[in-house]
Design a protein around this motif. Structure first.
Motif, PDB file in Angstrom:
ATOM      1  N   GLN A  28      68.775 -73.599 -28.673  1.00 29.65           N
ATOM      2  CA  GLN A  28      67.379 -73.188 -28.557  1.00 29.65           C
ATOM      3  C   GLN A  28      66.480 -74.416 -28.679  1.00 29.65           C
ATOM      4  OE1 GLN A  28      66.178 -70.320 -31.486  1.00 29.65           O
ATOM      5  NE2 GLN A  28      64.488 -69.575 -30.221  1.00 29.65           N
ATOM      6  N   VAL A  29      65.454 -74.459 -27.819  1.00 30.21           N
ATOM      7  CA  VAL A  29      64.512 -75.574 -27.813  1.00 30.21           C
ATOM      8  C   VAL A  29      63.218 -75.129 -28.483  1.00 30.21           C
ATOM      9  CG1 VAL A  29      63.267 -77.223 -26.382  1.00 30.21           C
ATOM     10  CG2 VAL A  29      65.524 -76.407 -25.661  1.00 30.21           C
ATOM     11  N   GLN A  30      62.786 -75.877 -29.483  1.00 27.37           N
ATOM     12  CA  GLN A  30      61.473 -75.621 -30.082  1.00 27.37           C
ATOM     13  C   GLN A  30      60.427 -76.413 -29.314  1.00 27.37           C
ATOM     14  OE1 GLN A  30      64.182 -76.037 -32.569  1.00 27.37           O
ATOM     15  NE2 GLN A  30      64.165 -73.834 -32.298  1.00 27.37           N
ATOM     16  N   LEU A  31      59.318 -75.747 -29.011  1.00 28.67           N
ATOM     17  CA  LEU A  31      58.256 -76.355 -28.225  1.00 28.67           C
ATOM     18  C   LEU A  31      56.934 -76.210 -28.963  1.00 28.67           C
ATOM     19  CD1 LEU A  31      59.275 -74.738 -24.823  1.00 28.67           C
ATOM     20  CD2 LEU A  31      59.637 -77.120 -25.465  1.00 28.67           C
ATOM     21  N   VAL A  32      56.162 -77.271 -29.011  1.00 23.10           N
ATOM     22  CA  VAL A  32      54.859 -77.234 -29.672  1.00 23.10           C
ATOM     23  C   VAL A  32      53.812 -77.776 -28.721  1.00 23.10           C
ATOM     24  CG1 VAL A  32      53.479 -78.029 -31.616  1.00 23.10           C
ATOM     25  CG2 VAL A  32      55.920 -77.524 -31.939  1.00 23.10           C
ATOM     26  N   GLU A  33      52.867 -76.900 -28.343  1.00 21.97           N
ATOM     27  CA  GLU A  33      51.780 -77.315 -27.459  1.00 21.97           C
ATOM     28  C   GLU A  33      50.592 -77.790 -28.287  1.00 21.97           C
ATOM     29  OE1 GLU A  33      53.327 -73.403 -25.427  1.00 21.97           O
ATOM     30  OE2 GLU A  33      52.929 -74.110 -27.454  1.00 21.97           O
ATOM     31  N   SER A  34      49.792 -78.652 -27.689  1.00 21.39           N
ATOM     32  CA  SER A  34      48.551 -79.101 -28.321  1.00 21.39           C
ATOM     33  C   SER A  34      47.596 -79.574 -27.240  1.00 21.39           C
ATOM     34  CB  SER A  34      48.826 -80.222 -29.327  1.00 21.39           C
ATOM     35  OG  SER A  34      49.395 -81.339 -28.680  1.00 21.39           O
ATOM     36  N   GLY A  35      46.346 -79.755 -27.620  1.00 20.33           N
ATOM     37  CA  GLY A  35      45.360 -80.310 -26.705  1.00 20.33           C
ATOM     38  C   GLY A  35      44.329 -79.323 -26.192  1.00 20.33           C
ATOM     39  N   GLY A  36      44.522 -78.039 -26.475  1.00 23.64           N
ATOM     40  CA  GLY A  36      43.534 -77.064 -26.026  1.00 23.64           C
ATOM     41  C   GLY A  36      42.204 -77.258 -26.729  1.00 23.64           C
ATOM     42  N   ASP A  37      41.128 -76.893 -26.026  1.00 26.34           N
ATOM     43  CA  ASP A  37      39.797 -77.107 -26.595  1.00 26.34           C
ATOM     44  C   ASP A  37      38.774 -76.344 -25.766  1.00 26.34           C
ATOM     45  OD1 ASP A  37      38.337 -80.201 -27.919  1.00 26.34           O
ATOM     46  OD2 ASP A  37      37.799 -78.089 -28.229  1.00 26.34           O
ATOM     47  N   LEU A  38      37.526 -76.401 -26.206  1.00 28.80           N
ATOM     48  CA  LEU A  38      36.391 -75.898 -25.439  1.00 28.80           C
ATOM     49  C   LEU A  38      35.834 -77.065 -24.630  1.00 28.80           C
ATOM     50  CD1 LEU A  38      34.103 -73.866 -24.763  1.00 28.80           C
ATOM     51  CD2 LEU A  38      32.982 -74.624 -26.874  1.00 28.80           C
ATOM     52  N   VAL A  39      35.678 -76.862 -23.330  1.00 27.90           N
ATOM     53  CA  VAL A  39      35.194 -77.932 -22.458  1.00 27.90           C
ATOM     54  C   VAL A  39      34.212 -77.346 -21.452  1.00 27.90           C
ATOM     55  CG1 VAL A  39      37.125 -77.676 -20.846  1.00 27.90           C
ATOM     56  CG2 VAL A  39      35.935 -79.876 -21.023  1.00 27.90           C
ATOM     57  N   PRO A  79      32.394 -76.857 -17.733  1.00 26.94           N
ATOM     58  CA  PRO A  79      32.864 -76.891 -16.342  1.00 26.94           C
ATOM     59  C   PRO A  79      32.754 -78.298 -15.761  1.00 26.94           C
ATOM     60  CG  PRO A  79      31.514 -74.968 -16.704  1.00 26.94           C
ATOM     61  CD  PRO A  79      31.411 -75.790 -17.956  1.00 26.94           C
ATOM     62  N   GLY A  80      33.793 -78.688 -15.027  1.00 24.44           N
ATOM     63  CA  GLY A  80      33.850 -80.037 -14.470  1.00 24.44           C
ATOM     64  C   GLY A  80      34.518 -81.042 -15.383  1.00 24.44           C
ATOM     65  N   GLY A  81      34.790 -80.643 -16.612  1.00 24.57           N
ATOM     66  CA  GLY A  81      35.400 -81.548 -17.572  1.00 24.57           C
ATOM     67  C   GLY A  81      36.907 -81.648 -17.420  1.00 24.57           C
ATOM     68  N   SER A  82      37.512 -82.407 -18.334  1.00 27.68           N
ATOM     69  CA  SER A  82      38.957 -82.652 -18.292  1.00 27.68           C
ATOM     70  C   SER A  82      39.572 -82.428 -19.659  1.00 27.68           C
ATOM     71  CB  SER A  82      39.239 -84.097 -17.853  1.00 27.68           C
ATOM     72  OG  SER A  82      38.771 -84.346 -16.553  1.00 27.68           O
ATOM     73  N   LEU A  83      40.845 -82.062 -19.643  1.00 24.08           N
ATOM     74  CA  LEU A  83      41.651 -81.955 -20.845  1.00 24.08           C
ATOM     75  C   LEU A  83      43.062 -82.386 -20.517  1.00 24.08           C
ATOM     76  CD1 LEU A  83      40.788 -78.482 -22.476  1.00 24.08           C
ATOM     77  CD2 LEU A  83      40.293 -80.742 -23.433  1.00 24.08           C
ATOM     78  N   ARG A  84      43.797 -82.855 -21.535  1.00 26.14           N
ATOM     79  CA  ARG A  84      45.216 -83.116 -21.380  1.00 26.14           C
ATOM     80  C   ARG A  84      45.978 -82.328 -22.436  1.00 26.14           C
ATOM     81  NH1 ARG A  84      48.925 -88.572 -21.821  1.00 26.14           N
ATOM     82  NH2 ARG A  84      48.508 -88.275 -24.053  1.00 26.14           N
ATOM     83  N   LEU A  85      46.837 -81.460 -21.961  1.00 27.47           N
ATOM     84  CA  LEU A  85      47.698 -80.690 -22.849  1.00 27.47           C
ATOM     85  C   LEU A  85      49.028 -81.410 -23.022  1.00 27.47           C
ATOM     86  CD1 LEU A  85      47.160 -77.066 -21.476  1.00 27.47           C
ATOM     87  CD2 LEU A  85      45.773 -78.349 -23.123  1.00 27.47           C
ATOM     88  N   SER A  86      49.598 -81.262 -24.206  1.00 29.09           N
ATOM     89  CA  SER A  86      50.913 -81.835 -24.495  1.00 29.09           C
ATOM     90  C   SER A  86      51.862 -80.736 -24.942  1.00 29.09           C
ATOM     91  CB  SER A  86      50.813 -82.887 -25.596  1.00 29.09           C
ATOM     92  OG  SER A  86      49.948 -83.934 -25.242  1.00 29.09           O
ATOM     93  N   CYS A  87      53.134 -80.922 -24.646  1.00 26.90           N
ATOM     94  CA  CYS A  87      54.172 -79.998 -25.088  1.00 26.90           C
ATOM     95  C   CYS A  87      55.345 -80.843 -25.568  1.00 26.90           C
ATOM     96  CB  CYS A  87      54.587 -79.063 -23.971  1.00 26.90           C
ATOM     97  SG  CYS A  87      55.983 -77.999 -24.393  1.00 26.90           S
ATOM     98  N   ALA A  88      55.564 -80.856 -26.869  1.00 25.41           N
ATOM     99  CA  ALA A  88      56.636 -81.645 -27.457  1.00 25.41           C
ATOM    100  C   ALA A  88      57.860 -80.765 -27.663  1.00 25.41           C
ATOM    101  CB  ALA A  88      56.187 -82.240 -28.784  1.00 25.41           C
ATOM    102  N   ALA A  89      59.007 -81.251 -27.188  1.00 26.18           N
ATOM    103  CA  ALA A  89      60.256 -80.496 -27.287  1.00 26.18           C
ATOM    104  C   ALA A  89      61.152 -81.069 -28.375  1.00 26.18           C
ATOM    105  CB  ALA A  89      60.987 -80.537 -25.943  1.00 26.18           C
ATOM    106  N   SER A  90      61.952 -80.189 -28.962  1.00 30.25           N
ATOM    107  CA  SER A  90      62.849 -80.621 -30.034  1.00 30.25           C
ATOM    108  C   SER A  90      64.116 -81.268 -29.495  1.00 30.25           C
ATOM    109  CB  SER A  90      63.222 -79.427 -30.913  1.00 30.25           C
ATOM    110  OG  SER A  90      63.874 -78.424 -30.146  1.00 30.25           O
ATOM    111  N   HIS A  91      64.398 -81.058 -28.182  1.00 29.96           N
ATOM    112  CA  HIS A  91      65.597 -81.629 -27.573  1.00 29.96           C
ATOM    113  C   HIS A  91      65.187 -82.707 -26.582  1.00 29.96           C
ATOM    114  CE1 HIS A  91      67.417 -78.285 -29.410  1.00 29.96           C
ATOM    115  NE2 HIS A  91      68.377 -78.046 -28.553  1.00 29.96           N
ATOM    116  N   MET A  92      66.111 -83.582 -26.270  1.00 29.15           N
ATOM    117  CA  MET A  92      65.862 -84.566 -25.227  1.00 29.15           C
ATOM    118  C   MET A  92      65.657 -83.827 -23.908  1.00 29.15           C
ATOM    119  SD  MET A  92      68.375 -87.732 -26.150  1.00 29.15           S
ATOM    120  CE  MET A  92      69.821 -86.735 -26.392  1.00 29.15           C
ATOM    121  N   ILE A  93      64.541 -84.100 -23.252  1.00 28.76           N
ATOM    122  CA  ILE A  93      64.165 -83.274 -22.116  1.00 28.76           C
ATOM    123  C   ILE A  93      64.998 -83.513 -20.882  1.00 28.76           C
ATOM    124  CG2 ILE A  93      61.836 -82.851 -22.944  1.00 28.76           C
ATOM    125  CD1 ILE A  93      60.821 -84.931 -21.043  1.00 28.76           C
TER     126      ILE A  93
END
Length: 115
Positions: free
Chosen positions: A1-12, A14-28
């Motif tokens: 089983q792979v544990q996944l943790v997302e981050s980077g969500g926010d209020l932005v 219109p026209g703005g930018s965001l970068r989301l990340s997803c860190a995995a517990s296993h080598m991808i």
């Protein structure tokens, strides 16, 4: 089983930018594919972007040209760079990892696009 943790969500705005990340517990590189999905209130979860073990990418038509999926194998992390955000991009964004017949999901991160 792979544990996944997302981050980077926010209020932005219109026209703005965001970068989301997803860190995995296993080598991808051991994972067949990793994907970003999103689910807006009252709607079904939909595929936004995918990246295969070989590095091939696919995007939903609604985000082509605005979103970019990428990965950093050294950090066991994938990213979703989102530009030119629109109010209709508002949703909870989830990443998942497919290993054989198994699919594991993260807990999600909220993206809100509003002025």
């Amino acid at each position: 089983q792979v544990q996944l943790v997302e981050s980077g969500g926010d209020l932005v705005q219109p026209g703005g930018s965001l970068r989301l990340s997803c860190a995995a517990s296993h080598m991808i590189f051991s994972i067949n594919s990793m994907n970003w999905y999103r689910q807006a209130p009252g709607k079904q979860r939909e595929l936004v972007a995918a990246i295969s073990n070989g590095g091939r990418t696919n995007y939903a038509d609604s985000v082509k040209g605005r979103f970019t999926i990428s990965r950093d194998s050294a950090k066991n992390t994938i990213y979703l760079q989102m530009n030119s955000l629109k109010p209709e991009d508002t949703a909870v964004y989830y990443c998942n990892a497919v290993v054989g017949r198994n699919t594991d999901w993260g807990q999600g991160t909220q993206v809100t696009v509003s002025s």
